[in-house]
Write an enzyme that holds these catalytic residues in place. Structure first.
Site, PDB file in Angstrom:
ATOM      1  N   ASP A  60     -17.370   4.009   1.828  1.00 19.42           N
ATOM      2  CA  ASP A  60     -16.022   4.034   1.871  1.00 19.42           C
ATOM      3  C   ASP A  60     -15.625   2.878   2.716  1.00 19.42           C
ATOM      4  O   ASP A  60     -15.923   2.485   3.911  1.00 19.42           O
ATOM      5  CB  ASP A  60     -15.684   5.303   2.679  1.00 19.42           C
ATOM      6  CG  ASP A  60     -14.258   5.552   2.609  1.00 19.42           C
ATOM      7  OD1 ASP A  60     -13.422   4.701   2.646  1.00 19.42           O
ATOM      8  OD2 ASP A  60     -13.956   6.739   2.766  1.00 19.42           O
ATOM      9  N   GLU A  85      -6.245   2.451  -3.150  1.00 20.57           N
ATOM     10  CA  GLU A  85      -5.276   3.597  -3.951  1.00 20.57           C
ATOM     11  C   GLU A  85      -4.309   2.604  -4.605  1.00 20.57           C
ATOM     12  O   GLU A  85      -3.747   1.737  -4.225  1.00 20.57           O
ATOM     13  CB  GLU A  85      -4.732   4.327  -2.807  1.00 20.57           C
ATOM     14  CG  GLU A  85      -5.617   5.294  -1.880  1.00 20.57           C
ATOM     15  CD  GLU A  85      -6.274   6.187  -2.784  1.00 20.57           C
ATOM     16  OE1 GLU A  85      -5.524   6.772  -3.805  1.00 20.57           O
ATOM     17  OE2 GLU A  85      -7.411   6.797  -2.449  1.00 20.57           O
ATOM     18  N   THR A 131      -1.469  -7.212  -6.676  1.00 23.42           N
ATOM     19  CA  THR A 131      -0.703  -6.768  -7.625  1.00 23.42           C
ATOM     20  C   THR A 131       0.872  -7.661  -7.492  1.00 23.42           C
ATOM     21  O   THR A 131       1.001  -8.076  -6.477  1.00 23.42           O
ATOM     22  CB  THR A 131      -0.286  -5.356  -7.662  1.00 23.42           C
ATOM     23  OG1 THR A 131       0.831  -5.079  -8.470  1.00 23.42           O
ATOM     24  CG2 THR A 131       0.144  -4.868  -6.061  1.00 23.42           C
ATOM     25  N   ASP A 132       1.385  -7.700  -8.733  1.00 21.23           N
ATOM     26  CA  ASP A 132       2.689  -8.364  -8.741  1.00 21.23           C
ATOM     27  C   ASP A 132       3.926  -7.423  -8.175  1.00 21.23           C
ATOM     28  O   ASP A 132       4.793  -7.895  -7.681  1.00 21.23           O
ATOM     29  CB  ASP A 132       3.011  -8.632 -10.236  1.00 21.23           C
ATOM     30  CG  ASP A 132       3.436  -7.267 -10.990  1.00 21.23           C
ATOM     31  OD1 ASP A 132       2.894  -6.145 -10.692  1.00 21.23           O
ATOM     32  OD2 ASP A 132       3.731  -7.531 -12.207  1.00 21.23           O
ATOM     33  N   GLU A 133       3.533  -6.168  -7.731  1.00 23.59           N
ATOM     34  CA  GLU A 133       4.504  -5.401  -7.012  1.00 23.59           C
ATOM     35  C   GLU A 133       4.704  -5.691  -5.712  1.00 23.59           C
ATOM     36  O   GLU A 133       5.853  -5.319  -5.171  1.00 23.59           O
ATOM     37  CB  GLU A 133       4.013  -3.968  -6.768  1.00 23.59           C
ATOM     38  CG  GLU A 133       3.710  -3.254  -8.450  1.00 23.59           C
ATOM     39  CD  GLU A 133       3.666  -1.768  -8.571  1.00 23.59           C
ATOM     40  OE1 GLU A 133       4.140  -1.127  -7.605  1.00 23.59           O
ATOM     41  OE2 GLU A 133       3.173  -1.329  -9.376  1.00 23.59           O
ATOM     42  N   TYR A 156       2.903   1.969  -1.858  1.00 21.29           N
ATOM     43  CA  TYR A 156       1.628   1.314  -2.427  1.00 21.29           C
ATOM     44  C   TYR A 156       1.903  -0.132  -2.304  1.00 21.29           C
ATOM     45  O   TYR A 156       1.047  -0.789  -1.753  1.00 21.29           O
ATOM     46  CB  TYR A 156       1.543   1.738  -4.096  1.00 21.29           C
ATOM     47  CG  TYR A 156       0.620   0.747  -4.742  1.00 21.29           C
ATOM     48  CD1 TYR A 156      -0.474   0.639  -4.452  1.00 21.29           C
ATOM     49  CD2 TYR A 156       1.264  -0.009  -5.784  1.00 21.29           C
ATOM     50  CE1 TYR A 156      -1.341  -0.148  -5.355  1.00 21.29           C
ATOM     51  CE2 TYR A 156       0.470  -1.050  -6.456  1.00 21.29           C
ATOM     52  CZ  TYR A 156      -0.743  -0.965  -6.191  1.00 21.29           C
ATOM     53  OH  TYR A 156      -1.765  -1.992  -6.957  1.00 21.29           O
ATOM     54  N   SER A 157       3.048  -0.660  -2.755  1.00 14.68           N
ATOM     55  CA  SER A 157       3.214  -2.043  -2.879  1.00 14.68           C
ATOM     56  C   SER A 157       3.171  -2.737  -1.340  1.00 14.68           C
ATOM     57  O   SER A 157       2.803  -3.629  -1.190  1.00 14.68           O
ATOM     58  CB  SER A 157       4.318  -2.498  -3.363  1.00 14.68           C
ATOM     59  OG  SER A 157       5.624  -1.892  -3.147  1.00 14.68           O
ATOM     60  N   LYS A 160      -0.274  -2.891  -0.314  1.00 17.50           N
ATOM     61  CA  LYS A 160      -0.917  -4.077  -0.971  1.00 17.50           C
ATOM     62  C   LYS A 160      -0.401  -5.362  -0.153  1.00 17.50           C
ATOM     63  O   LYS A 160      -1.108  -6.312  -0.068  1.00 17.50           O
ATOM     64  CB  LYS A 160      -0.923  -4.150  -2.384  1.00 17.50           C
ATOM     65  CG  LYS A 160      -1.389  -3.049  -3.311  1.00 17.50           C
ATOM     66  CD  LYS A 160      -2.988  -2.953  -2.804  1.00 17.50           C
ATOM     67  CE  LYS A 160      -3.490  -4.332  -3.742  1.00 17.50           C
ATOM     68  NZ  LYS A 160      -4.897  -4.328  -3.960  1.00 17.50           N
TER      69      LYS A 160
END
Ligand code: NAD
Ligand code: DAU
Length: 350
Positions: A60, A85, A131-133, A156-157, A160
Site C-alpha cells: 500500500d 483512487e 490526468t487532464d482533470e 479527485y482532480s 491529483k
C-alpha cells in the site's frame, strides 16, 4: 538489468502498461506494486504473470515503511507511478481516501526515491502519470496545453493536482529526476465497470437502464488505453526530465452521443435490432460539480516524441465492446460484492 517499479499495475491502465513493458523489455525486471483495492485485479495480468521478468508486490503506497523496505530490498532504478483512487464519483462521497492515496501515497514514493537514489541519479527516473482533470473545465472553445493553469474542481482532480505539484517540488528542491504526463479519458479492455463505457456495455447486455448524468452534454476526449500505454513508454524512455506531456485522442464526444454509438455497436454485436439499447437511456441527477468539457492539445508529445493514437475511435469501440462481451467471466467476478453495493448506493438516490 533495470528494475522498474510500476505502481497500480493491477488496475485498468496500469495492467496495460505492465503487459507492454514485460513483453517488450525482456532486459527489465518489472515490479508491479498494488494494494489490490476494489479497482485492482490480478486477473488483468493472467497472460504475463509467469514471465521471468515480472514480479508482483502486494503493498500500500500510503504505508511509508512498507514502501521504504521495498526500495531497500529491490533497489528500483525507476518508478512509473499510476496507483491512485481514480473515480470522480467515489471522490465525492469519500474524499479522504483520495487525499491519502493520491497525495500521501505519492509523497511516500517520492521520499523513498529521494532517500534511496540520493545524489546518484544517473539513469534514475520517477514518472508520475496524471490526468487532464487537473486543468479544470473548458467552455466550448480551446484546449488544455501543458502550461494551462491548474484549476481542479473535484476532490479527485484536486488530489491529483496536489500530487503533480509535489512531484515538481521534489524535482525543483531535491533535483529528483522526474517526468509527468496528463492524459484524457481512456477506454478499452479491463476498465472497472463503474466508469461510463464498461458500465453501459454491461447494462445494455443485461437490459438495465443507462444512467446519463444531467443532459448528457458534457464532453470528454477519449483515447484507447493501449495507445496511452504506448505514450507512457515513449515519455518514460524519451521524455525530457522535469517536463510534462499532455496525452489525448483528439476525439471529443458528448456523453449522450458516445452512449448512442455504444448502444448501436452492442446491439450489432449481440444480434439485436438497432435502437433496442437506446431505449435504455435514462437521464439521472447530474454529478455534483460536473466538469463540462475536457480536450487535450497533444502537439507537444506528437512533435517531440512522435506520438499519435493508432486507432480510429470506431475501431477502438468495436474492439472494446467485443472484449467485454467475450469476457463475461471477468465482468461477473467483479460485478458481485463491493461493486453491487456501490452501484446500488450510487444510483438508488438519483
Ligand atoms: P484504476 O482505478 O483502474 O486503478 C488504480 C490501481 O491503483 C488499482 O489497481 C488499485 O488497486 C491501485 N491502488 C489504489 N490505491 C492504492 C494504494 N493505496 N496502494 C497501492 N495501490 C493502490 O485507475 P486507472 O483508471 O487505471 O488510472 C491509473 C492512473 O492513471 C491514475 O493515476 C489516474 O489518475 C490516471 N489517469 C486515468 C485516466 C482514465 O481515464 N482512467 C486518464 C488519465 C489519467
Ligand atoms: O479525464 C481523465 C479522467 O477520466 C481520469 O482522470 C479519471 O480517472 C477517469 O475516471 C475519467 O474520469 P471521468 O469522470 O471523465 O470518467 P467517467 O467514466 O466516470 O465519466 C465519463 C463521463 O460520463 C463524465 O462526464 C460523467 C458521465 N457519466 C459517468 C457515469 C459513471 C454519466 O453520465 N453516467 C454515469 O453513470
Amino acid at each position: 538489468m533495470k528494475k522498474i517499479l510500476i505502481t497500480g499495475g493491477a488496475g485498468f491502465i496500469g495492467s496495460h502498461v505492465v503487459r507492454l513493458f514485460v513483453s517488450k523489455y525482456s532486459d527489465y525486471q518489472i515490479f508491479n506494486l498494488d494494494a489490490l483495492t476494489y479497482a485492482g485485479n490480478l486477473e488483468n495480468l493472467k497472460d504475463v504473470q509467469d514471465a521471468e521478468n515480472y514480479h508482483f508486490l502486494k503493498a500500500d503506497i500510503t504505508d511509508d515503511q512498507q514502501i521504504d523496505q521495498l526500495f531497500v530490498k529491490h533497489q528500483f532504478d525507476a518508478v512509473i507511478h499510476l496507483a491512485a483512487e481514480s473515480h470522480v464519483d467515489r471522490s465525492i462521497s469519500d474524499p479522504l481516501s483520495f487525499v491519502k492515496t493520491n497525495i500521501i501515497g505519492t509523497v511516500n514514493l517520492l521520499q523513498a526515491a529521494k532517500k534511496h537514489w540520493g545524489k546518484d541519479v544517473e539513469g534514475k527516473r520517477f514518472y508520475h502519470v496524471s490526468t487532464d482533470e487537473v486543468y479544470g473545465s473548458l467552455g466550448e472553445e480551446g484546449f488544455f496545453v501543458e502550461t494551462t493553469s491548474y484549476d481542479p474542481k473535484s476532490p479527485y482532480s484536486a488530489s491529483k493536482a496536489a500530487s503533480d505539484h509535489l512531484v515538481r517540488a521534489y524535482a525543483n528542491t531535491y533535483d529528483l529526476p522526474v517526468v509527468l504526463s496528463n492524459c484524457s479519458n481512456n477506454y478499452g479492455p479491463n476498465q472497472f465497470p463503474e466508469k461510463l463505457i464498461p458500465l453501459c456495455i454491461n447494462n445494455i447486455k443485461n437490459e438495465k437502464p443507462l444512467p446519463i448524468y444531467g443532459e448528457g452534454l458534457n464532453i470528454r476526449d477519449w483515447l484507447y488505453v493501449e495507445d496511452h500505454a504506448r505514450a507512457i513508454d515513449l515519455v518514460f524512455h524519451k521524455g525530457k526530465l522535469s517536463q510534462t506531456y499532455n496525452i489525448g485522442g483528439h476525439n471529443e464526444w458528448t456523453n449522450i452521443d458516445l452512449v448512442k454509438v455504444l448502444c448501436d455497436v452492442v446491439d450489432k454485436q449481440l444480434g439485436r435490432a438497432t435502437g433496442t439499447a437506446q431505449k435504455l437511456i435514462t437521464f439521472v441527477k447530474d454529478r455534483a460539480g460536473h466538469d463540462m468539457r475536457y480536450a487535450i492539445d497533444a502537439s507537444k508529445i506528437q512533435n517531440e516524441l512522435g506520438f499519435k493514437p493508432s486507432l480510429q475511435f470506431e475501431q477502438g469501440i468495436e474492439k472494446t465492446v467485443k472484449w467485454y462481451l467475450e469476457n463475461q467471466d471477468w465482468l461477473d467476478n467483479i460485478t458481485s460484492g463491493n461493486y453491487q453495493h456501490y452501484y446500488d448506493a450510487q444510483y438508488k438516490s438519483r
